[in-house]
Design a protein around this motif. Structure first.
Motif, PDB file in Angstrom:
ATOM      1  N   UNK A  87       7.305  13.015  -3.985  1.00  0.00           N
ATOM      2  CA  UNK A  87       6.902  12.187  -2.845  1.00  0.00           C
ATOM      3  C   UNK A  87       5.951  12.945  -1.934  1.00  0.00           C
ATOM      4  N   UNK A  88       6.333  14.187  -1.609  1.00  0.00           N
ATOM      5  CA  UNK A  88       5.485  15.005  -0.736  1.00  0.00           C
ATOM      6  C   UNK A  88       4.126  15.260  -1.378  1.00  0.00           C
ATOM      7  N   UNK A  89       4.130  15.600  -2.684  1.00  0.00           N
ATOM      8  CA  UNK A  89       2.878  15.909  -3.363  1.00  0.00           C
ATOM      9  C   UNK A  89       1.976  14.681  -3.481  1.00  0.00           C
ATOM     10  N   UNK A  90       2.597  13.507  -3.676  1.00  0.00           N
ATOM     11  CA  UNK A  90       1.800  12.278  -3.775  1.00  0.00           C
ATOM     12  C   UNK A  90       1.158  11.926  -2.442  1.00  0.00           C
ATOM     13  N   UNK A  91       1.976  11.918  -1.392  1.00  0.00           N
ATOM     14  CA  UNK A  91       1.490  11.476  -0.096  1.00  0.00           C
ATOM     15  C   UNK A  91       0.494  12.448   0.521  1.00  0.00           C
ATOM     16  N   UNK A  92       0.564  13.725   0.115  1.00  0.00           N
ATOM     17  CA  UNK A  92      -0.323  14.728   0.698  1.00  0.00           C
ATOM     18  C   UNK A  92      -1.411  15.183  -0.275  1.00  0.00           C
ATOM     19  N   UNK A  93      -1.582  14.449  -1.369  1.00  0.00           N
ATOM     20  CA  UNK A  93      -2.634  14.800  -2.310  1.00  0.00           C
ATOM     21  C   UNK A  93      -3.995  14.414  -1.728  1.00  0.00           C
ATOM     22  N   UNK A 108       0.802  -1.211   0.000  1.00  0.00           N
ATOM     23  CA  UNK A 108       0.000   0.000   0.000  1.00  0.00           C
ATOM     24  C   UNK A 108       0.841   1.271   0.000  1.00  0.00           C
ATOM     25  N   UNK A 109       2.162   1.129  -0.089  1.00  0.00           N
ATOM     26  CA  UNK A 109       3.031   2.294  -0.002  1.00  0.00           C
ATOM     27  C   UNK A 109       3.139   2.999  -1.349  1.00  0.00           C
ATOM     28  N   UNK A 110       2.900   4.296  -1.351  1.00  0.00           N
ATOM     29  CA  UNK A 110       3.018   5.076  -2.577  1.00  0.00           C
ATOM     30  C   UNK A 110       4.460   5.482  -2.846  1.00  0.00           C
ATOM     31  N   UNK A 111       5.399   4.971  -2.054  1.00  0.00           N
ATOM     32  CA  UNK A 111       6.823   5.157  -2.347  1.00  0.00           C
ATOM     33  C   UNK A 111       7.328   4.062  -3.274  1.00  0.00           C
ATOM     34  N   UNK A 112       6.467   3.121  -3.636  1.00  0.00           N
ATOM     35  CA  UNK A 112       6.807   2.105  -4.626  1.00  0.00           C
ATOM     36  C   UNK A 112       6.524   2.651  -6.025  1.00  0.00           C
ATOM     37  N   UNK A 113       7.247   2.164  -7.034  1.00  0.00           N
ATOM     38  CA  UNK A 113       6.977   2.644  -8.399  1.00  0.00           C
ATOM     39  C   UNK A 113       5.629   2.196  -8.937  1.00  0.00           C
ATOM     40  N   UNK A 114       5.160   1.016  -8.519  1.00  0.00           N
ATOM     41  CA  UNK A 114       3.830   0.554  -8.881  1.00  0.00           C
ATOM     42  C   UNK A 114       3.182   0.022  -7.614  1.00  0.00           C
ATOM     43  N   UNK A 115       1.895   0.319  -7.428  1.00  0.00           N
ATOM     44  CA  UNK A 115       1.219  -0.014  -6.182  1.00  0.00           C
ATOM     45  C   UNK A 115       0.110  -1.019  -6.488  1.00  0.00           C
ATOM     46  N   UNK A 116       0.351  -2.310  -6.216  1.00  0.00           N
ATOM     47  CA  UNK A 116      -0.667  -3.324  -6.520  1.00  0.00           C
ATOM     48  C   UNK A 116      -1.900  -3.205  -5.638  1.00  0.00           C
ATOM     49  N   UNK A 149      -5.895  -1.413  -4.661  1.00  0.00           N
ATOM     50  CA  UNK A 149      -6.661  -1.546  -5.892  1.00  0.00           C
ATOM     51  C   UNK A 149      -8.116  -1.692  -5.468  1.00  0.00           C
ATOM     52  N   UNK A 150      -8.697  -0.588  -5.089  1.00  0.00           N
ATOM     53  CA  UNK A 150      -9.984  -0.596  -4.429  1.00  0.00           C
ATOM     54  C   UNK A 150     -11.113  -0.772  -5.430  1.00  0.00           C
ATOM     55  N   UNK A 151     -11.561  -2.003  -5.591  1.00  0.00           N
ATOM     56  CA  UNK A 151     -12.708  -2.240  -6.460  1.00  0.00           C
ATOM     57  C   UNK A 151     -13.973  -1.689  -5.842  1.00  0.00           C
ATOM     58  N   UNK A 152     -14.012  -1.644  -4.519  1.00  0.00           N
ATOM     59  CA  UNK A 152     -15.212  -1.207  -3.825  1.00  0.00           C
ATOM     60  C   UNK A 152     -15.261   0.320  -3.767  1.00  0.00           C
ATOM     61  N   UNK A 153     -14.169   0.916  -3.372  1.00  0.00           N
ATOM     62  CA  UNK A 153     -14.081   2.376  -3.306  1.00  0.00           C
ATOM     63  C   UNK A 153     -12.816   2.782  -4.051  1.00  0.00           C
ATOM     64  N   UNK A 154     -12.879   2.937  -5.361  1.00  0.00           N
ATOM     65  CA  UNK A 154     -11.675   3.119  -6.177  1.00  0.00           C
ATOM     66  C   UNK A 154     -11.040   4.494  -6.024  1.00  0.00           C
ATOM     67  N   UNK A 155     -10.198   4.630  -5.013  1.00  0.00           N
ATOM     68  CA  UNK A 155      -9.509   5.890  -4.753  1.00  0.00           C
ATOM     69  C   UNK A 155      -8.012   5.667  -4.928  1.00  0.00           C
ATOM     70  N   UNK A 156      -7.401   6.434  -5.829  1.00  0.00           N
ATOM     71  CA  UNK A 156      -5.959   6.331  -6.068  1.00  0.00           C
ATOM     72  C   UNK A 156      -5.387   7.742  -6.167  1.00  0.00           C
ATOM     73  N   UNK A 157      -4.127   7.948  -5.726  1.00  0.00           N
ATOM     74  CA  UNK A 157      -3.504   9.266  -5.873  1.00  0.00           C
ATOM     75  C   UNK A 157      -3.358   9.676  -7.332  1.00  0.00           C
ATOM     76  N   UNK A 158      -3.165  10.979  -7.569  1.00  0.00           N
ATOM     77  CA  UNK A 158      -3.184  11.521  -8.932  1.00  0.00           C
ATOM     78  C   UNK A 158      -1.862  11.361  -9.660  1.00  0.00           C
ATOM     79  N   UNK A 159      -1.663  12.200 -10.671  1.00  0.00           N
ATOM     80  CA  UNK A 159      -0.512  12.074 -11.573  1.00  0.00           C
ATOM     81  C   UNK A 159       0.818  12.388 -10.903  1.00  0.00           C
ATOM     82  N   UNK A 160       0.814  12.913  -9.691  1.00  0.00           N
ATOM     83  CA  UNK A 160       2.080  13.183  -9.014  1.00  0.00           C
ATOM     84  C   UNK A 160       2.900  11.906  -8.850  1.00  0.00           C
ATOM     85  N   UNK A 161       2.239  10.791  -8.727  1.00  0.00           N
ATOM     86  CA  UNK A 161       2.973   9.539  -8.590  1.00  0.00           C
ATOM     87  C   UNK A 161       3.763   9.220  -9.856  1.00  0.00           C
TER      88      UNK A 161
END
Length: 488
Positions: free
Chosen positions: A240-246, A177-185, A188-200
């Motif tokens: 990193x800061x923009x992704x984690x605080x988006x 679940x860490x957004x410090x990874x290049x890809x985040x498996x 993958x919220x099928x129920x509540x699909x929330x993902x960080x934006x293009x900053x990642x």
């Protein structure tokens, strides 16, 4: 150096394009994932994330291939042969960096394109299709190619790249679940699909620049390259800061881990639509599948007498993990977050129709288990014939089978028993009931006869022999003696 770089990069590109390892794992990624998803209806909120994650195999291939290309300088007598050449190690490293990442990214895009095209065949996609998820898979492959080159320069050993790949996969497994990874498996919220934006994506691009400059800094450190590495590191920090605080990342954190067992399996299934007398509740991103559920359930409901339809349960979607809330499960048949296609849709339709048929005829349905976990036997009961006939309004009912499994007895001990498995759940029935149901399915007047005698036919005390005159059927088969506990 510049005159030598272009032809050298072109030569490395040709070698990369013909890399057996890269071609093989690209083919395996495309075909393997296409076959694995062939019978599953896609939810883009999940499928795009899974498709991006699948490029890890392509990334592993190019990491090894780029590493081996970099290690040519370390082969037997290679240092003595290349030392006097005007093409310095830094130029050769840059040529590998210009060749392998773009080639691998193209291969990854092809593999993902094949997967996505396969998901469109015979499907009704739902969810949010986010191209940023797919771009993260392409950039992941580019990053692994650059990492393979950097490892080849800083740790010139054949074992370094394989160990790096293992560490890469281990990190994904340990911190999914860490957004410090290049890809985040996950998330993958099928129920509540929330993902960080293009900053990642900016973050992953900056990682590529950092790894690339690190590879070039191995042999010389000109001021321009040092400044580039510092700038890349700063970009990583900012992204990193923009992704984690988006806002999207904060929303994902509030959602929490959906795998926690304290969460109700139906929590969030609050998109509800009512058609006739049946209410359908889905997770918001799955609302597009309600017509599929209706196609399975409505033929069953339409066959039930009008006066009894309002007693039928709702259809509510459930997650794969969590706890069962009796307030919901006692008045709902449950459907999952998967639905079949390309031949597997029949099983999905039959399973949902069977639950509604069981509920209509008084059998245990959903999370209920008649006679405990070992199930019960409905052989010889008239309502068994009616239930199978109801299933047949949607899909052909199947014979009952049994599975040997460990069940807990009343005393708390585990015991191996034959547990029935059928369209009606843990309910056993024989060929006679199935044969009579199929005969009814072939008769146009069957619906009228069943509706006219509904109360008697669905009474557990009514036998098949007693029901035959009501259904105007001849006695052609005898029901077998019930085994185990009769269904009541």
């Amino acid at each position: 150096m510049n005159h030598a770089l272009i032809p050298l990069a072109a030569a490395e590109t040709r070698i990369a394009l013909r890399s057996p390892l890269l071609c093989l794992l690209t083919l395996l990624t495309a075909t393997g994932r296409t076959l694995a998803t062939w019978h599953e209806m896609p939810n883009w909120s999940v499928a795009t994330v899974d498709t991006a994650t699948s490029t890890l195999l392509v990334g592993a291939a190019v990491m090894l291939a780029a590493n081996l290309a970099t290690l040519r300088d370390r082969r037997a007598d290679a240092v003595e042969l290349t030392g006097p050449l005007p093409v310095r190690p830094q130029t050769r490293t840059l040529a590998v960096l210009l060749a392998y990442p773009p080639v691998a990214m193209v291969y990854a895009a092809i593999a993902m394109g094949v997967q996505l095209a396969g998901m469109l065949v015979g499907s009704r996609p739902i969810g949010h299709f986010d191209t940023r998820e797919l771009l993260s898979g392409v950039l992941l492959v580019g990053l692994m190619a650059v990492l393979g080159t950097a490892v080849g320069r800083w740790a010139p050993n054949l074992f370094a790249a394989p160990v790096g790949i293992l560490l890469f996969f281990w990190t994904l497994m340990q911190f999914p679940q860490s957004w410090l990874l290049p890809v985040v498996p996950y998330l993958k919220l099928a129920i509540e699909p929330v993902r960080p934006p293009a900053w990642h994506l900016v973050y992953v691009t900056a990682l590529i620049l950092v790894a690339g400059t690190a590879a070039l800094l191995r042999h010389s450190r000109p001021l321009g390259l040092v400044l580039a590495s510092v700038g890349s590191a700063a970009a990583v920090a900012v992204a990193t800061v923009m992704t984690l605080h988006s806002p999207a990342a904060a929303a994902a954190a509030r959602v929490g881990d959906l795998r926690k067992t304290t969460r109700s399996v139906t929590a969030g299934a609050d998109h509800c639509e009512t058609y006739d007398t049946t209410r359908y509740c889905a997770f918001p991103s799955y609302a597009g599948w309600i017509p599929l559920w209706r196609g399975s359930v409505e033929p069953v409901v339409a066959a039930v007498p009008t006066a009894f339809r309002r007693r039928l349960p709702d259809v509510t979607q459930r997650a794969e993990t969590g706890t069962f809330d009796p307030a919901v499960t006692d008045r709902s048949v449950l459907t999952t977050t998967s639905w079949g296609r390309n031949g597997a849709g029949q099983d999905s339709r039959r399973a949902l129709a069977a639950q509604m048929a069981a509920a209509a005829t008084g059998f245990p349905w959903g999370t209920r288990h008649g006679a405990g976990p070992a199930g019960c036997d409905a052989s010889g009961q008239a309502r068994t014939v009616v239930a199978l006939w109801l299933i047949g309004q949607t899909e052909e009912p199947l014979p009952a089978t049994s599975t040997r499994m460990s069940v807990r007895t009343d005393g708390g001990d585990l015991s191996d028993r034959e547990v029935p498995t059928s369209d009606l759940g843990a309910v056993r029935y024989g060929q006679a009931e199935l044969a009579y149901a199929r005969r009814l399915m072939a008769r146009s007047e069957a619906r009228e006869r069943i509706r006219a005698n509904w109360s008697a036919l669905t009474d557990p005390a009514t036998t098949v022999d007693q029901a035959l005159p009501l259904l105007r059927l001849d006695r052609t088969a005898a029901s077998r003696t019930p085994e185990g506990t009769p269904c009541d």
